[in-house]
Motif scaffolding. Structure first.
Motif, PDB file in Angstrom:
ATOM      1  N   SER A 128     -55.674  12.331 -72.652  1.00 10.85           N
ATOM      2  CA  SER A 128     -56.434  11.229 -73.240  1.00 10.85           C
ATOM      3  C   SER A 128     -55.711  10.642 -74.441  1.00 10.85           C
ATOM      4  O   SER A 128     -55.676   9.429 -74.641  1.00 10.85           O
ATOM      5  CB  SER A 128     -57.816  11.734 -73.657  1.00 10.85           C
ATOM      6  N   SER A 129     -55.094  11.570 -75.231  1.00  9.81           N
ATOM      7  CA  SER A 129     -54.350  11.111 -76.408  1.00  9.81           C
ATOM      8  C   SER A 129     -53.159  10.255 -75.997  1.00  9.81           C
ATOM      9  O   SER A 129     -52.878   9.213 -76.603  1.00  9.81           O
ATOM     10  CB  SER A 129     -53.872  12.316 -77.226  1.00  9.81           C
ATOM     11  N   ALA A 130     -52.456  10.723 -74.950  1.00 12.11           N
ATOM     12  CA  ALA A 130     -51.305   9.951 -74.461  1.00 12.11           C
ATOM     13  C   ALA A 130     -51.749   8.597 -73.943  1.00 12.11           C
ATOM     14  O   ALA A 130     -51.102   7.568 -74.184  1.00 12.11           O
ATOM     15  CB  ALA A 130     -50.590  10.720 -73.369  1.00 12.11           C
ATOM     16  N   ALA A 131     -52.886   8.627 -73.214  1.00  8.92           N
ATOM     17  CA  ALA A 131     -53.392   7.370 -72.677  1.00  8.92           C
ATOM     18  C   ALA A 131     -53.801   6.442 -73.804  1.00  8.92           C
ATOM     19  O   ALA A 131     -53.566   5.227 -73.759  1.00  8.92           O
ATOM     20  CB  ALA A 131     -54.571   7.630 -71.741  1.00  8.92           C
ATOM     21  N   THR A 132     -54.422   7.040 -74.837  1.00  4.27           N
ATOM     22  CA  THR A 132     -54.834   6.222 -75.973  1.00  4.27           C
ATOM     23  C   THR A 132     -53.630   5.629 -76.688  1.00  4.27           C
ATOM     24  O   THR A 132     -53.615   4.453 -77.071  1.00  4.27           O
ATOM     25  CB  THR A 132     -55.656   7.077 -76.959  1.00  4.27           C
ATOM     26  N   THR A 133     -52.604   6.523 -76.843  1.00  2.05           N
ATOM     27  CA  THR A 133     -51.378   6.037 -77.490  1.00  2.05           C
ATOM     28  C   THR A 133     -50.746   4.914 -76.697  1.00  2.05           C
ATOM     29  O   THR A 133     -50.294   3.897 -77.248  1.00  2.05           O
ATOM     30  CB  THR A 133     -50.371   7.185 -77.649  1.00  2.05           C
ATOM     31  N   ALA A 134     -50.712   5.101 -75.358  1.00  2.00           N
ATOM     32  CA  ALA A 134     -50.123   4.069 -74.495  1.00  2.00           C
ATOM     33  C   ALA A 134     -50.917   2.786 -74.555  1.00  2.00           C
ATOM     34  O   ALA A 134     -50.369   1.678 -74.567  1.00  2.00           O
ATOM     35  CB  ALA A 134     -50.020   4.569 -73.068  1.00  2.00           C
ATOM     36  N   SER A 135     -52.266   2.971 -74.582  1.00  2.00           N
ATOM     37  CA  SER A 135     -53.101   1.767 -74.572  1.00  2.00           C
ATOM     38  C   SER A 135     -53.065   1.045 -75.907  1.00  2.00           C
ATOM     39  O   SER A 135     -53.246  -0.175 -75.965  1.00  2.00           O
ATOM     40  CB  SER A 135     -54.544   2.148 -74.214  1.00  2.00           C
ATOM     41  N   THR A 136     -52.850   1.855 -76.975  1.00  2.00           N
ATOM     42  CA  THR A 136     -52.819   1.214 -78.292  1.00  2.00           C
ATOM     43  C   THR A 136     -51.420   0.764 -78.682  1.00  2.00           C
ATOM     44  O   THR A 136     -51.241   0.137 -79.728  1.00  2.00           O
ATOM     45  CB  THR A 136     -53.338   2.198 -79.360  1.00  2.00           C
ATOM     46  N   GLU A 137     -50.413   1.131 -77.852  1.00  2.00           N
ATOM     47  CA  GLU A 137     -49.045   0.722 -78.152  1.00  2.00           C
ATOM     48  C   GLU A 137     -48.912  -0.792 -77.937  1.00  2.00           C
ATOM     49  O   GLU A 137     -49.257  -1.307 -76.867  1.00  2.00           O
ATOM     50  CB  GLU A 137     -48.068   1.480 -77.252  1.00  2.00           C
TER      51      GLU A 137
END
Length: 228
Positions: A128-137
């Motif tokens: 989820s953190s990776a997805a959040t990071t990707a989505s917020t990148e």
């Protein structure tokens, strides 16, 4: 053989003769009659002596055997009671050990389940953190660039393989780039160098890479985005 009783009879009779007293005569007669009875009884005793009852102290075998049997029964009952108590204690101990083993097994299973759940939660959190990071990148697409390659170590540079040389007017030093190849491969590089080629080729990047990994084509094209 004259006894004391006979002597008394004679004395009474003599006294009666001397006094001529009829009452004394009667007394003598009675005494003589009694004396005769006594002598008769004594004679009978001599002929038929009385049998004395005697008791001999000994062992009563029947009573002794009964006591032994009773003692044996009591001992057997006590032994049976002790055996039953020992068997009950052993059964209770076995039950306690089995309960402890089952409890330990349940705790181990629960611990394994908890660990698996924690691992799954951690993985989900990381994902989820990776997805959040990707989505917020946030990225800014800069178009299509040519890619050439060089090995910094061959040139005696100590900048390493995490950088890229670019036209500094297009990408200042420190700019983080996302480079996406036509086959979907993504590289992240930071602008840390420039070159004479960059003056006449602002849309070309020189990517640092070991000679052994440089693509055989030599020059590629890729979509370049500025990260951040």
């Amino acid at each position: 053989m004259a006894s004391n009783h006979s002597q008394k009879v004679e004395a009474i009779a003599d006294h009666a003769d001397a006094d001529n007293d009829s009452s004394h005569v009667n007394a003598k007669s009675i005494v003589l009659s009694n004396e005769a009875k006594v002598e008769q009884a004594n004679a009978h005793s001599l002929i038929n002596p009385k049998k004395e009852i005697t008791f001999t102290v000994g062992t009563n075998d029947i009573a002794e055997a009964a006591h032994q049997i009773a003692d044996q029964k009591a001992a057997a009952a006590k032994a049976a009671e002790e055996q039953a108590a020992a068997e009950q204690a052993a059964a209770e101990q076995a039950a306690a050990e089995q309960a402890a083993a089952e409890k330990a097994q349940q705790e181990a299973q629960q611990a394994a389940q908890n660990a698996a759940a924690a691992s799954a939660a951690s993985a989900a959190s990381a994902s989820s953190s990776a997805a959040t990071t990707a989505s917020t990148e946030t990225t800014t697409n800069k178009g299509t660039f040519k890619l050439s390659f060089y090995d910094p170590s061959v040139l005696g540079s100590g900048l390493g393989y995490g950088g890229v040389a670019a036209n500094l007017s297009v990408f200042p030093k420190g700019t983080r780039l996302k480079i996406t190849l036509s086959d979907g491969t993504v590289w992240y590089r930071t602008v840390n160098d420039t070159g004479s080629f960059a003056a006449g080729n602002p849309y070309q990047l020189d990517v640092a890479m070991p000679n052994s990994q440089i693509p055989s084509a030599g020059v590629l094209t890729a979509t370049v985005e500025v990260v951040g």
